[in-house]
Write an enzyme that holds these catalytic residues in place. Structure first.
Site, PDB file in Angstrom:
ATOM      1  N   LYS A   1      -8.867   4.817   3.365  1.00 36.26           N
ATOM      2  CA  LYS A   1      -7.412   4.861   3.541  1.00 36.26           C
ATOM      3  C   LYS A   1      -6.811   6.108   2.884  1.00 36.26           C
ATOM      4  O   LYS A   1      -6.265   6.045   1.784  1.00 36.26           O
ATOM      5  CB  LYS A   1      -6.790   3.588   2.972  1.00 36.26           C
ATOM      6  CG  LYS A   1      -7.055   2.366   3.848  1.00 36.26           C
ATOM      7  CD  LYS A   1      -6.539   1.095   3.225  1.00 36.26           C
ATOM      8  CE  LYS A   1      -5.055   0.921   3.332  1.00 36.26           C
ATOM      9  NZ  LYS A   1      -4.585   0.536   4.675  1.00 36.26           N
TER      10      LYS A   1
HETATM   11  N1  PMP Z   1      -6.916  -0.284  10.213  1.00 36.26           N
HETATM   12  C1  PMP Z   1      -5.979   0.418   9.568  1.00 36.26           C
HETATM   13  C2  PMP Z   1      -5.652   1.794  10.055  1.00 36.26           C
HETATM   14  C3  PMP Z   1      -5.315  -0.119   8.447  1.00 36.26           C
HETATM   15  O1  PMP Z   1      -4.379   0.572   7.800  1.00 36.26           O
HETATM   16  C4  PMP Z   1      -5.648  -1.430   8.029  1.00 36.26           C
HETATM   17  C5  PMP Z   1      -4.931  -2.048   6.855  1.00 36.26           C
HETATM   18  N2  PMP Z   1      -5.571  -1.767   5.656  1.00 36.26           N
HETATM   19  C6  PMP Z   1      -6.644  -2.122   8.732  1.00 36.26           C
HETATM   20  C7  PMP Z   1      -7.256  -1.519   9.820  1.00 36.26           C
HETATM   21  C8  PMP Z   1      -7.096  -3.475   8.275  1.00 36.26           C
HETATM   22  O2  PMP Z   1      -7.826  -3.345   7.083  1.00 36.26           O
HETATM   23  P1  PMP Z   1      -7.882  -4.499   6.008  1.00 36.26           P
HETATM   24  O3  PMP Z   1      -8.297  -5.727   6.725  1.00 36.26           O
HETATM   25  O4  PMP Z   1      -8.898  -4.041   5.038  1.00 36.26           O
HETATM   26  O5  PMP Z   1      -6.520  -4.618   5.424  1.00 36.26           O
END
Ligand code: PMP
Length: 311
Positions: free
Chosen positions: A157
């Site tokens: 991220k």
């Molecule tokens: N894809 C993106 C681009 C995101 O920002 C997120 C949110 N974190 C997700 C997928 C889902 O990830 P997670 O389940 O780890 O929150």
């Protein structure tokens, strides 16, 4: 009573005192990595369950490695800092926890990661639902393509990469949809702007490969694990095409903020009958129970922070 506090420059301070200079590198170039973690309040247990906190911090540390962000904390330290801040803030409601590791150097004209100082900050806010809908949402295929691993690594991220999803999300909302589904540079299905994507065909669940430029979603991992253990369905990870989504029985999105969100329409075509599908409904219900510490089998995913008996 709850207090709005932040962990900033190594200590807990009132949120309004957690400020950076206008010259901060990350503000100019998006040189940070962040996480979105949920704290789910269980009133009956008087406990805040921080969901999969360790895994979120493990991903943050991987992002730090990618951006050469040298922060003086281990995953254990970060969990401890988070737990302390939750206690100090005293929230007794659902919260969203936002850790941020960033290039804190106050010198903007330098593009060499290895020369720039780094810092870590943490904030948390009360947080309800992310996508406002009880039923199935409506998505469009974005005209913006998902960033490629050869451009900026999408599997962690990195703050700057979110401009990509923000362009897509804004376009979708202004066109009257709830969310955008992005395709990658090869035209394969990637993910939502803040969610991974799953498709159900008959009794099979399919999801795109991480290598198709997707974030290594933690809710994605939950959905894969819960589908296998609770529903006896193995999730197939493979390259998906856009037209397969149109013709599938169910589509759902997964994310920390979005939980498990059913998709009823894509590009104005109904998915299945356009309502919440049976497999999505089952998974969504199990997931909702799990994140609040009410699924004994997955209690290890919930980091409990017991709050005082005041209310
Ligand atoms: N894809 C993106 C681009 C995101 O920002 C997120 C949110 N974190 C997700 C997928 C889902 O990830 P997670 O389940 O780890 O929150």
């Amino acid at each position: 009573m709850s207090k709005s506090l932040a962990f900033f420059r190594g200590k807990i301070v009132p949120s309004q005192e957690a400020n950076v200079s206008i010259s901060t590198h990350a503000l100019h170039y998006g040189t940070g990595v962040f996480e979105g973690i949920r704290g789910n309040w269980n009133a009956e247990h008087k406990t805040m369950y921080v969901f999969r906190m360790k895994e979120h911090y493990e991903r943050l540390i991987l992002g730090c490695k990618m951006l050469m962000l040298d922060i003086p904390y281990s995953v254990t330290d970060l969990c401890e800092i988070t737990e302390n801040l939750i206690r100090e803030c005293g929230y007794q409601e659902d919260i969203y926890i936002r850790p941020l590791a960033y290039k804190s150097e106050e010198l903007v004209a330098n593009l060499k990661l290895h020369e720039l100082s780094s810092d870590f900050a943490l904030i948390m806010i009360p947080f309800g639902s992310y996508i406002d809908s009880d039923g199935a949402i409506s998505c469009c295929t974005s005209s913006w393509r998902r960033i490629d691993d050869t451009i900026i690594p999408p599997r962690v991220k990195i703050t700057g990469t979110y401009v990509n999803g923000i362009l897509a999300k804004t376009e979708a909302i202004l066109a009257g949809f709830d969310e955008a589904i992005m395709l990658n540079q090869d035209g394969a299905v990637s993910e939502g702007t803040g969610e991974n994507l799953f498709m159900v065909v008959g009794n099979e669940i399919h999801t795109p490969l991480i290598s198709d430029n997707n974030l290594t979603g933690i809710t994605r991992d939950c959905a894969i694990t819960l589908a296998a253990s609770e529903l006896g369905l193995e999730v197939i990870q493979r390259r998906l095409r856009r037209s397969e989504l149109y013709l599938s029985d169910e589509v759902f999105l997964t994310g920390t903020a979005a939980h498990i969100t059913p998709v009823g329409k894509i590009d104005n075509r109904s998915i299945g009958d356009g309502k919440v599908g049976p497999i999505t409904e089952k998974l969504r219900t199990i997931y909702a129970r799990t994140v609040r510490g009410n699924n004994p089998k997955y209690k290890h995913w919930c980091h409990p922070v017991k709050m005082g008996n005041s209310s």
